[in-house]
Design a protein around this motif. Structure first.
Motif, mmCIF file in Angstrom:
data_model
loop_
_atom_site.group_PDB
_atom_site.id
_atom_site.type_symbol
_atom_site.label_atom_id
_atom_site.label_comp_id
_atom_site.label_asym_id
_atom_site.label_seq_id
_atom_site.Cartn_x
_atom_site.Cartn_y
_atom_site.Cartn_z
ATOM 1 N N SER A 117 14.171 -12.401 128.161
ATOM 2 C CA SER A 117 14.476 -11.364 129.152
ATOM 3 C C SER A 117 14.892 -10.081 128.446
ATOM 4 C CB SER A 117 15.609 -11.835 130.078
ATOM 5 O OG SER A 117 16.722 -12.287 129.312
ATOM 6 N N ILE A 118 15.064 -9.008 129.239
ATOM 7 C CA ILE A 118 15.537 -7.736 128.690
ATOM 8 C C ILE A 118 16.622 -7.156 129.594
ATOM 9 C CG2 ILE A 118 13.299 -7.204 127.646
ATOM 10 C CD1 ILE A 118 12.916 -5.091 129.866
ATOM 11 N N GLN A 119 17.428 -6.272 129.006
ATOM 12 C CA GLN A 119 18.331 -5.414 129.766
ATOM 13 C C GLN A 119 18.167 -4.003 129.227
ATOM 14 O OE1 GLN A 119 22.383 -6.695 130.657
ATOM 15 N NE2 GLN A 119 21.902 -8.796 129.986
ATOM 16 N N THR A 120 18.181 -3.018 130.098
ATOM 17 C CA THR A 120 18.041 -1.624 129.690
ATOM 18 C C THR A 120 19.232 -0.818 130.189
ATOM 19 O OG1 THR A 120 16.758 -1.038 131.676
ATOM 20 C CG2 THR A 120 15.526 -1.762 129.720
ATOM 21 N N PHE A 121 19.567 0.248 129.438
ATOM 22 C CA PHE A 121 20.717 1.088 129.771
ATOM 23 C C PHE A 121 20.344 2.560 129.607
ATOM 24 C CE2 PHE A 121 22.188 -2.974 128.162
ATOM 25 C CZ PHE A 121 23.104 -3.379 129.133
ATOM 26 N N GLY A 122 20.643 3.354 130.663
ATOM 27 C CA GLY A 122 20.433 4.797 130.626
ATOM 28 C C GLY A 122 21.736 5.522 130.332
ATOM 29 N N ALA A 123 21.720 6.841 130.540
ATOM 30 C CA ALA A 123 22.866 7.682 130.187
ATOM 31 C C ALA A 123 24.149 7.197 130.863
ATOM 32 C CB ALA A 123 22.592 9.125 130.582
ATOM 33 N N GLY A 124 25.250 7.161 130.092
ATOM 34 C CA GLY A 124 26.539 6.753 130.622
ATOM 35 C C GLY A 124 27.176 5.655 129.801
ATOM 36 N N SER A 125 28.267 5.097 130.350
ATOM 37 C CA SER A 125 28.998 4.009 129.705
ATOM 38 C C SER A 125 28.746 2.711 130.464
ATOM 39 C CB SER A 125 30.501 4.314 129.678
ATOM 40 O OG SER A 125 30.762 5.479 128.916
ATOM 41 N N HIS A 126 28.453 1.647 129.741
ATOM 42 C CA HIS A 126 28.071 0.388 130.366
ATOM 43 C C HIS A 126 28.677 -0.783 129.592
ATOM 44 C CE1 HIS A 126 24.896 2.863 132.238
ATOM 45 N NE2 HIS A 126 24.696 3.340 131.010
ATOM 46 N N THR A 127 28.502 -1.975 130.141
ATOM 47 C CA THR A 127 28.885 -3.201 129.450
ATOM 48 C C THR A 127 27.695 -4.145 129.439
ATOM 49 O OG1 THR A 127 31.212 -3.021 130.119
ATOM 50 C CG2 THR A 127 30.423 -5.198 129.425
ATOM 51 N N TYR A 128 27.295 -4.552 128.261
ATOM 52 C CA TYR A 128 26.244 -5.568 128.135
ATOM 53 C C TYR A 128 26.896 -6.935 128.264
ATOM 54 C CZ TYR A 128 23.097 -8.948 126.010
ATOM 55 O OH TYR A 128 22.329 -10.062 125.778
ATOM 56 N N THR A 142 18.764 4.439 121.042
ATOM 57 C CA THR A 142 18.253 5.787 120.786
ATOM 58 C C THR A 142 19.212 6.837 121.333
ATOM 59 O OG1 THR A 142 15.966 5.009 120.881
ATOM 60 C CG2 THR A 142 16.324 7.361 121.201
ATOM 61 N N GLY A 143 19.554 7.821 120.500
ATOM 62 C CA GLY A 143 20.373 8.940 120.945
ATOM 63 C C GLY A 143 19.573 9.874 121.833
ATOM 64 N N ALA A 144 20.280 10.765 122.545
ATOM 65 C CA ALA A 144 19.628 11.700 123.469
ATOM 66 C C ALA A 144 19.003 12.876 122.724
ATOM 67 C CB ALA A 144 20.635 12.198 124.498
ATOM 68 N N GLY A 145 18.022 13.500 123.366
ATOM 69 C CA GLY A 145 17.348 14.654 122.774
ATOM 70 C C GLY A 145 18.080 15.953 123.050
ATOM 71 N N GLY A 146 17.955 16.895 122.118
ATOM 72 C CA GLY A 146 18.485 18.239 122.329
ATOM 73 C C GLY A 146 17.543 19.051 123.205
ATOM 74 N N SER A 147 18.092 20.008 123.932
ATOM 75 C CA SER A 147 17.238 20.857 124.769
ATOM 76 C C SER A 147 16.560 21.922 123.916
ATOM 77 C CB SER A 147 18.062 21.524 125.869
ATOM 78 O OG SER A 147 18.955 22.474 125.319
ATOM 79 N N GLY A 148 15.470 22.489 124.468
ATOM 80 C CA GLY A 148 14.835 23.618 123.810
ATOM 81 C C GLY A 148 15.732 24.849 123.898
ATOM 82 N N SER A 149 15.439 25.837 123.079
ATOM 83 C CA SER A 149 16.226 27.078 123.070
ATOM 84 C C SER A 149 15.613 28.125 123.992
ATOM 85 C CB SER A 149 16.304 27.639 121.645
ATOM 86 O OG SER A 149 16.957 26.722 120.801
ATOM 87 N N GLY A 150 16.453 29.126 124.374
ATOM 88 C CA GLY A 150 15.997 30.178 125.271
ATOM 89 C C GLY A 150 15.038 31.141 124.592
ATOM 90 N N THR A 187 23.687 11.638 126.912
ATOM 91 C CA THR A 187 22.992 12.460 127.903
ATOM 92 C C THR A 187 22.216 13.552 127.187
ATOM 93 O OG1 THR A 187 24.714 12.045 129.550
ATOM 94 C CG2 THR A 187 23.298 13.969 129.897
ATOM 95 N N GLY A 188 21.001 13.814 127.645
ATOM 96 C CA GLY A 188 20.178 14.853 127.042
ATOM 97 C C GLY A 188 20.768 16.234 127.244
ATOM 98 N N GLY A 189 20.536 17.117 126.262
ATOM 99 C CA GLY A 189 21.026 18.491 126.367
ATOM 100 C C GLY A 189 20.384 19.232 127.524
ATOM 101 N N ALA A 190 21.182 19.985 128.276
ATOM 102 C CA ALA A 190 20.673 20.739 129.421
ATOM 103 C C ALA A 190 19.861 21.943 128.959
ATOM 104 C CB ALA A 190 21.826 21.185 130.306
ATOM 105 N N GLY A 191 18.819 22.262 129.737
ATOM 106 C CA GLY A 191 17.994 23.424 129.414
ATOM 107 C C GLY A 191 18.775 24.727 129.523
ATOM 108 N N VAL A 192 18.313 25.754 128.806
ATOM 109 C CA VAL A 192 18.999 27.054 128.782
ATOM 110 C C VAL A 192 17.971 28.169 128.936
ATOM 111 C CG1 VAL A 192 20.862 26.179 127.311
ATOM 112 C CG2 VAL A 192 18.839 27.205 126.271
ATOM 113 N N SER A 193 18.487 29.365 129.090
ATOM 114 C CA SER A 193 17.635 30.552 129.148
ATOM 115 C C SER A 193 18.314 31.671 128.372
ATOM 116 C CB SER A 193 17.392 30.963 130.605
ATOM 117 O OG SER A 193 18.639 31.269 131.236
ATOM 118 N N GLY A 194 17.614 32.798 128.261
ATOM 119 C CA GLY A 194 18.194 33.947 127.560
ATOM 120 C C GLY A 194 18.401 33.659 126.083
#
Length: 317
Positions: A117-128, A142-150, A187-194
């Motif tokens: 079987s498998i168990q999967t976990f998304g962003a946040g704190s959990h208990t296996y 796997t760590g989260a990805g950084g957002s692109g730059s403005g 959690t993945g980095g939030a997108g930005v502008s400017g």
């Protein structure tokens, strides 16, 4: 007139063999040798010589009909196998057991199983929580990805760099002593502008066993040399991989270019860079997936967000 002795013109049934009885040729008896009952015919005068021993007929006897051993089984589910010198019984096993080969003979044993079987976990704190019967687990963290730059500019074609992907650790663990494990997923980095350089991705970890950092950020589109974000790293796994770096952008460049692509994680999924002159594949295509980096923005547009981290636990019996 001459007399001719024809002897016996038919066999004589003498019943069960008796040691004190004298037998003559053509006498027929029944005898049980090593639990096998057979019939024998006498071939020479004999007294006190059993028809056979250990399955071999005496010189004064011959087999007429050799018997066969009875089944050694006694219970529904028993199995017959060839032992050292004769068929033997293997008593039925218990529910869930499997048949294995010992040094010489078959035997029942525990099911060593395989993938279960498998168990999967998304962003946040959990208990296996390990299910019953699981003896090994393979964890991919796997760590989260950084957002692109403005893009930074409102008057010229500037393209931000892409975000880096999170690192990935893979580890196989003996789970016999594991009950629960704390799981953190970045959690993945939030997108930005400017003129913003984006946001780094968060780290992921599986208890104290291993961890993976999030992807880094590049430079905004009006910063000169527009590099992408560096990939995250990992530690503690049997295999420790870095995420891919984000693609570079451009400062005051041709409108036919695009922001830097997001770096791909172990799972792929790097976001597209935003294209110039209003061209693009849509905001969702600019976002990273499963720890990948987001794509860089063009001018006043918003960069792609980094993909959330991801933890996969594969369970084996």
């Amino acid at each position: 007139m001459a007399t001719i002795d024809l002897g016996k013109i038919k066999m004589v049934w003498r019943g069960t063999y008796a040691g004190g009885t004298a037998y003559v040729p053509d006498d027929v008896v029944e005898y049980t040798d090593t639990a096998i009952t057979s019939s024998y015919i006498c071939t020479a005068n004999t007294t006190g010589n059993a028809p056979s021993s250990g399955g071999t007929a005496h010189a004064s006897w011959a087999y007429m009909a050799k018997g066969a051993a009875g089944s050694p089984t006694t219970t529904r589910g028993d199995i017959i196998y060839r032992g050292a010198s004769a068929d033997a019984r293997l008593a039925k096993g218990s529910a869930g057991q499997v048949l294995k080969m010992g040094a010489n003979d078959p035997e029942w044993g525990a099911d060593i199983g395989g993938f279960n079987s498998i168990q999967t976990f998304g962003a946040g704190s959990h208990t296996y929580t390990k299910p019953a019967g699981i003896t090994k687990i393979k964890v991919t963290c796997t760590g989260a990805g950084g957002s692109g730059s403005g893009g930074a500019s409102t008057s010229s074609l500037d393209f931000g760099g892409g975000g880096g992907a999170g690192g990935t650790a893979i580890e196989v663990l003996d789970a016999t002593s594991i009950n629960t494990v704390s799981v953190t997923v970045g959690t993945g980095g939030a997108g930005v502008s400017g003129s913003n350089n984006g946001n780094a991705g968060g780290a992921s970890s599986f208890g104290s066993y291993h961890s993976a950092t999030g992807g880094g950020i590049g430079r905004h589109g009006n910063a000169g040399y527009i590099i992408g974000g560096s990939g995250g790293t990992s530690t503690g796994g049997n295999i420790n991989m870095s995420g891919q770096a984000g693609g570079y952008g451009s400062d005051n460049a041709n409108m036919h270019l695009a922001g830097g692509v997001g770096g791909a994680s172990y799972w792929g999924g790097g976001g597209l860079g935003e294209a110039g002159n209003g061209h693009g594949a849509g905001a969702s295509a600019n976002d990273g997936k499963y720890g990948a980096g987001g794509g860089g923005a063009c001018n006043t547009g918003t960069s792609g967000a980094g993909g959330d981290g991801f933890v996969l636990v594969e369970e084996f019996k």
